[in-house]
Design an enzyme around this catalytic site. Structure first.
Site, PDB file in Angstrom:
ATOM      1  N   LYS A  14       0.610  -1.197  -0.268  1.00  0.00           N
ATOM      2  CA  LYS A  14       0.271   0.025  -0.115  1.00  0.00           C
ATOM      3  C   LYS A  14       0.826   1.239   0.063  1.00  0.00           C
ATOM      4  O   LYS A  14       0.548   2.138  -0.806  1.00  0.00           O
ATOM      5  CB  LYS A  14      -0.928  -0.049   1.262  1.00  0.00           C
ATOM      6  N   ARG A  87     -10.262  -0.312   9.945  1.00  0.00           N
ATOM      7  CA  ARG A  87      -9.673  -1.629  10.323  1.00  0.00           C
ATOM      8  C   ARG A  87     -10.620  -2.625  10.890  1.00  0.00           C
ATOM      9  O   ARG A  87     -10.366  -3.500  10.901  1.00  0.00           O
ATOM     10  CB  ARG A  87      -8.273  -1.536  11.140  1.00  0.00           C
ATOM     11  N   ARG A 126      11.887  -5.643   4.779  1.00  0.00           N
ATOM     12  CA  ARG A 126      11.648  -4.385   4.598  1.00  0.00           C
ATOM     13  C   ARG A 126      12.334  -3.310   5.304  1.00  0.00           C
ATOM     14  O   ARG A 126      12.775  -3.699   6.595  1.00  0.00           O
ATOM     15  CB  ARG A 126      10.013  -4.087   5.026  1.00  0.00           C
ATOM     16  N   ARG A 159      11.581  -1.641  10.797  1.00  0.00           N
ATOM     17  CA  ARG A 159      10.435  -1.053  11.864  1.00  0.00           C
ATOM     18  C   ARG A 159      10.499  -2.298  12.608  1.00  0.00           C
ATOM     19  O   ARG A 159      10.717  -3.435  12.468  1.00  0.00           O
ATOM     20  CB  ARG A 159       9.221  -1.145  11.114  1.00  0.00           C
ATOM     21  N   ARG A 170      -0.455  -9.427  13.106  1.00  0.00           N
ATOM     22  CA  ARG A 170      -1.085  -8.154  12.425  1.00  0.00           C
ATOM     23  C   ARG A 170      -1.834  -9.013  11.186  1.00  0.00           C
ATOM     24  O   ARG A 170      -2.944  -8.469  10.744  1.00  0.00           O
ATOM     25  CB  ARG A 170       0.188  -7.387  11.710  1.00  0.00           C
TER      26      ARG A 170
HETATM   27  P1  AMP Z   1       0.390  -0.094   9.577  1.00  0.00           P
HETATM   28  O1  AMP Z   1       1.268   0.783   9.239  1.00  0.00           O
HETATM   29  O2  AMP Z   1      -1.002   0.407   8.902  1.00  0.00           O
HETATM   30  O3  AMP Z   1       0.610  -1.391   9.253  1.00  0.00           O
HETATM   31  O4  AMP Z   1      -0.060   0.086  11.067  1.00  0.00           O
HETATM   32  C1  AMP Z   1       0.897  -0.022  12.253  1.00  0.00           C
HETATM   33  C2  AMP Z   1       0.248  -0.365  13.644  1.00  0.00           C
HETATM   34  O5  AMP Z   1      -0.542   0.999  13.852  1.00  0.00           O
HETATM   35  C3  AMP Z   1      -0.841  -1.141  13.768  1.00  0.00           C
HETATM   36  O6  AMP Z   1      -0.421  -2.739  14.135  1.00  0.00           O
HETATM   37  C4  AMP Z   1      -1.622  -0.880  15.105  1.00  0.00           C
HETATM   38  O7  AMP Z   1      -1.171  -1.021  16.023  1.00  0.00           O
HETATM   39  C5  AMP Z   1      -1.793   0.638  14.496  1.00  0.00           C
HETATM   40  N1  AMP Z   1      -2.704   1.101  13.593  1.00  0.00           N
HETATM   41  C6  AMP Z   1      -2.784   1.742  12.427  1.00  0.00           C
HETATM   42  N2  AMP Z   1      -4.050   1.917  11.658  1.00  0.00           N
HETATM   43  C7  AMP Z   1      -4.784   1.778  12.915  1.00  0.00           C
HETATM   44  C8  AMP Z   1      -6.319   1.864  12.991  1.00  0.00           C
HETATM   45  N3  AMP Z   1      -7.031   2.262  11.753  1.00  0.00           N
HETATM   46  N4  AMP Z   1      -6.793   1.661  14.115  1.00  0.00           N
HETATM   47  C9  AMP Z   1      -6.234   1.142  15.213  1.00  0.00           C
HETATM   48  N5  AMP Z   1      -4.791   1.024  15.085  1.00  0.00           N
HETATM   49  C10 AMP Z   1      -4.030   1.333  14.030  1.00  0.00           C
END
Ligand code: AMP
Length: 213
Positions: A14, A87, A126, A159, A170
């Site tokens: 993404k 989400r 990554r 990360r 995840r």
């Molecule tokens: P991402 O970069 O989208 O993979 O998000 C990394 C982390 O941020 C996730 O594992 C969650 O801990 C938190 N996070 C991101 N987006 C959300 C969301 N919409 N609601 C709750 N937690 C989020």
């Protein structure tokens, strides 16, 4: 240009596809993960609170995420890409309320479909830029200079949540939550599925271009 929600498992590309849309079409890329990581980086009050949740792959509370999201959507000019939101089903109605309040709407949901083994390979290799969030890969998407971001010159990091154990969590959270979200948008006839069969960034981008214009 259509306002988009990207729905895809972690590390599906993404971020990479969004970068291409930002550069070519002037999209605003609003990633809730990036907004949260920025709070952690700044060590703001909420940053300290959410650091451990994020490290373990759990979701951050709706209050925190929706406030950050509303501010980002309000200040964005031009078309936007939502990445990482909604989400779960609860977040769909939160999003609808925010968009209603600020007179904006979502036109299209793009579901990126990527095989699990490709995802694990990507996540464990990554490299990310902590400043501009651009992603690279140790094997097949290397920066020009090792460990240095091509765009902003910052030092790249791996990360803390990009390891196989956290990824499993995840991914499971994603699968558990994705189905009802896709049902909701499918009922509105808003979903386009784009398959990434060969892990080819440009091929996927071309498919995306066909549906956003
Ligand atoms: P991402 O970069 O989208 O993979 O998000 C990394 C982390 O941020 C996730 O594992 C969650 O801990 C938190 N996070 C991101 N987006 C959300 C969301 N919409 N609601 C709750 N937690 C989020």
């Amino acid at each position: 240009m259509k306002n988009i929600i990207f729905i895809a498992p972690p590390a599906a590309g993404k971020g990479t596809q969004s970068d291409l849309l930002v550069k070519k079409y002037g999209y605003n890329h609003i990633s809730t993960g990036d907004l949260l990581r920025e709070e952690v980086r700044k060590q703001s009050e909420i940053g300290v609170e959410i650091d451990n949740l994020m490290k373990s792959g759990q979701l951050v509370s709706d209050d925190i995420v929706s406030n950050l999201l509303k501010t980002a959507l309000e200040s964005s000019q031009g078309p936007f890409i939502l990445d990482g939101y909604p989400r779960d089903v609860k977040q769909i109605s939160i999003l609808n309320n925010i968009l209603n309040d600020i007179n904006k709407s979502v036109d299209l949901v793009i579901q990126l479909d990527v095989n699990y083994d490709i995802l694990v390979r990507r996540v464990t290799g990554r490299l990310s830029c902590p400043k501009c969030s651009r992603s690279y890969h140790r094997d097949n998407l290397k920066p020009k200079v090792e460990w240095v971001c091509d765009d902003c010159g910052s030092s790249l990091i791996s990360r803390t949540d990009d390891n196989e154990e956290t990824f499993k969590n995840r991914y499971k959270t994603y699968l558990d939550n994705m189905e009802p979200i896709l049902d909701y948008y499918n009922n509105l006839d808003m979903v386009k599925v784009i398959e990434d069969k060969r892990s080819d960034v440009n091929e996927v981008f071309e498919e995306i271009e066909k549906v956003i214009l």
